[in-house]
Scaffold this motif. Structure first.
Motif, mmCIF file in Angstrom:
data_model
loop_
_atom_site.group_PDB
_atom_site.id
_atom_site.type_symbol
_atom_site.label_atom_id
_atom_site.label_comp_id
_atom_site.label_asym_id
_atom_site.label_seq_id
_atom_site.Cartn_x
_atom_site.Cartn_y
_atom_site.Cartn_z
ATOM 1 N N LYS A 132 0.834 -1.192 0.000
ATOM 2 C CA LYS A 132 0.000 0.000 0.000
ATOM 3 C C LYS A 132 0.879 1.256 0.000
ATOM 4 C CE LYS A 132 -4.121 -2.003 2.131
ATOM 5 N NZ LYS A 132 -3.711 -3.410 1.998
ATOM 6 N N VAL A 133 0.443 2.255 -0.742
ATOM 7 C CA VAL A 133 1.207 3.499 -0.909
ATOM 8 C C VAL A 133 0.352 4.667 -0.441
ATOM 9 C CG1 VAL A 133 2.423 4.996 -2.538
ATOM 10 C CG2 VAL A 133 2.407 2.499 -2.888
ATOM 11 N N SER A 134 0.906 5.484 0.436
ATOM 12 C CA SER A 134 0.195 6.656 0.949
ATOM 13 C C SER A 134 1.031 7.913 0.735
ATOM 14 C CB SER A 134 -0.111 6.504 2.443
ATOM 15 O OG SER A 134 -1.027 5.456 2.679
ATOM 16 N N ILE A 135 0.334 9.029 0.632
ATOM 17 C CA ILE A 135 0.971 10.326 0.418
ATOM 18 C C ILE A 135 0.597 11.247 1.582
ATOM 19 C CG2 ILE A 135 1.232 12.275 -1.170
ATOM 20 C CD1 ILE A 135 -0.048 10.437 -3.335
ATOM 21 N N ILE A 136 1.593 11.934 2.127
ATOM 22 C CA ILE A 136 1.350 12.921 3.176
ATOM 23 C C ILE A 136 1.430 14.310 2.552
ATOM 24 C CG2 ILE A 136 1.997 13.696 5.487
ATOM 25 C CD1 ILE A 136 1.312 10.721 5.339
ATOM 26 N N GLU A 137 0.385 15.118 2.764
ATOM 27 C CA GLU A 137 0.312 16.464 2.185
ATOM 28 C C GLU A 137 0.166 17.497 3.305
ATOM 29 O OE1 GLU A 137 -2.051 15.047 -1.874
ATOM 30 O OE2 GLU A 137 -3.134 16.070 -0.269
ATOM 31 N N PRO A 138 1.264 17.814 3.991
ATOM 32 C CA PRO A 138 1.161 18.740 5.118
ATOM 33 C C PRO A 138 0.862 20.172 4.672
ATOM 34 C CG PRO A 138 3.213 17.486 5.163
ATOM 35 C CD PRO A 138 2.627 17.325 3.812
#
Length: 352
Positions: free
Chosen positions: A248-254
């Motif tokens: 699984k691949v996740s993206i963090i967009e702070p």
């Protein structure tokens, strides 16, 4: 869309629901009435989509199950400062095996020295420059030899290392674009490619640091912003490709965490500004003028003390992406203003 912190998520859900379930239908109905059309259909249609949108927000808030972190191994890049060292300690405290990659370990960097004081067989501080292929190769070899015997492979990589810059497009040299991209984009790709064989064995996780500027952009931030848009595209493509492997691949967009991470300092901004002005073509200097340039530099210096100084929303987003049974594809640990702005930039007409 949210970090899973209930207060901010409920607030966002309430605002969006009010706007879409009440405000937009009212505006739409008024337009339909003026045009002599059946405006009841407008209200029903938009209310339906608002309900669907609220359901997605609720999904982000409610628990999605949690994996046992014990003995799972994770590599974190960029552990010299900012989010990296805090995340390394947080995951170690959960019982995970942590490989903390530091750019300045071999040069006696303060961040690396601080982490090396942690005396634990589950905590490893590695020399890791994400722009250096040989260092990445050596780090992955070390990780492969130190993964716990009861684990199938490397559970996750957190591509946290990053660089930033500012400046209008005509002010920014190609070398500056390449320097930032070497860390923010090519560094992510290098480290991910090197770790994927170990991660595929574990059916683990890839967590990439993007930015709110990966979904929207502002003037003077193209050098940084284009790398984050590229990370978004790379991560989405990787997510499609890794489904067959159970990864699984996740993206963090702070949002804005300048105050909390000190990614910009007043001295650093001044130094970059001086270098930028020195390398700028004479005709560009003449057209823009030193007064406007200095004004932009001064504006950037004021941002050094702005933004969120509590880093926990980002750390918790990282943790959830690694350990939730159903991790979100995108996490937006940011203030409500930036969440709403991101939604508007993403879903509304571009001229807005």
């Amino acid at each position: 869309m949210f970090t899973g912190e209930l207060g901010r998520s409920v607030f966002g859900a309430t605002v969006f629901t009010f706007v879409f379930a009440l405000g937009v239908p009212w505006i739409g109905s008024t337009i339909f009435y003026i045009l002599g059309l059946n405006y009841g259909c407008c209200t029903s249609t938009i209310a339906f989509f608002a309900t669907c949108f609220l359901a997605l927000l609720i999904f982000a808030v409610f628990p999605r199950g949690r994996l046992n972190p014990k003995d799972k191994a994770v590599l974190i890049t960029g552990c010299d400062s900012g989010f990296g060292p805090l995340l390394a300690k947080q995951l170690h405290a959960l019982g995970m095996h942590v490989f903390a990659g530091c750019l300045l370990k071999d040069k006696g960097g303060e961040g690396a020295k601080h982490l090396m004081k942690i005396q634990s067989s589950r905590f490893h501080v590695l020399q890791l420059d994400v722009t250096n292929d040989s260092e990445i190769k050596m780090a992955v070899q070390y990780i492969g030899m130190h993964i716990p015997p009861n684990q199938d492979g490397l559970w996750g990589i957190v591509n946290n290392a990053g660089a930033s810059a500012f400046g209008e497009i005509e002010w920014s040299s190609i070398d500056l674009y390449k320097k930032v991209a070497e860390v923010n984009l090519w560094g992510v790709i290098r480290c991910t490619q090197a770790c994927l064989p170990l991660i595929r064995r574990a059916k683990g996780r890839v967590v990439n640091m993007a930015s709110g500027f990966g979904r929207m952009i502002a003037g003077s931030r193209s050098v940084y912003g284009i790398t984050k848009w590229a990370v978004e595209g790379f991560s989405d493509c990787l997510r499609y490709e890794m489904r067959r492997w159970g990864v699984k691949v996740s993206i963090i967009e702070p949002g804005n965490y300048i105050a909390g991470t000190s990614i910009f300092t007043e001295d650093g901004v001044k130094k970059l500004g001086d270098s930028m002005w020195e390398k700028m073509p004479d005709n560009v200097k003449e057209d823009y003028g030193k007064k406007l340039f200095d004004l932009r530099v001064a504006e950037m210096q004021t941002y050094c003390s702005k933004g969120m100084d509590d880093l926990r929303p980002v750390l918790n987003a990282y943790e959830d992406a690694l350990l939730s049974r159903i991790p979100l594809i995108r996490y937006q640990p940011m203030e409500a203003y930036w969440t709403i702005r991101s939604f508007v930039f993403t879903h509304f007409p571009s001229f807005i």
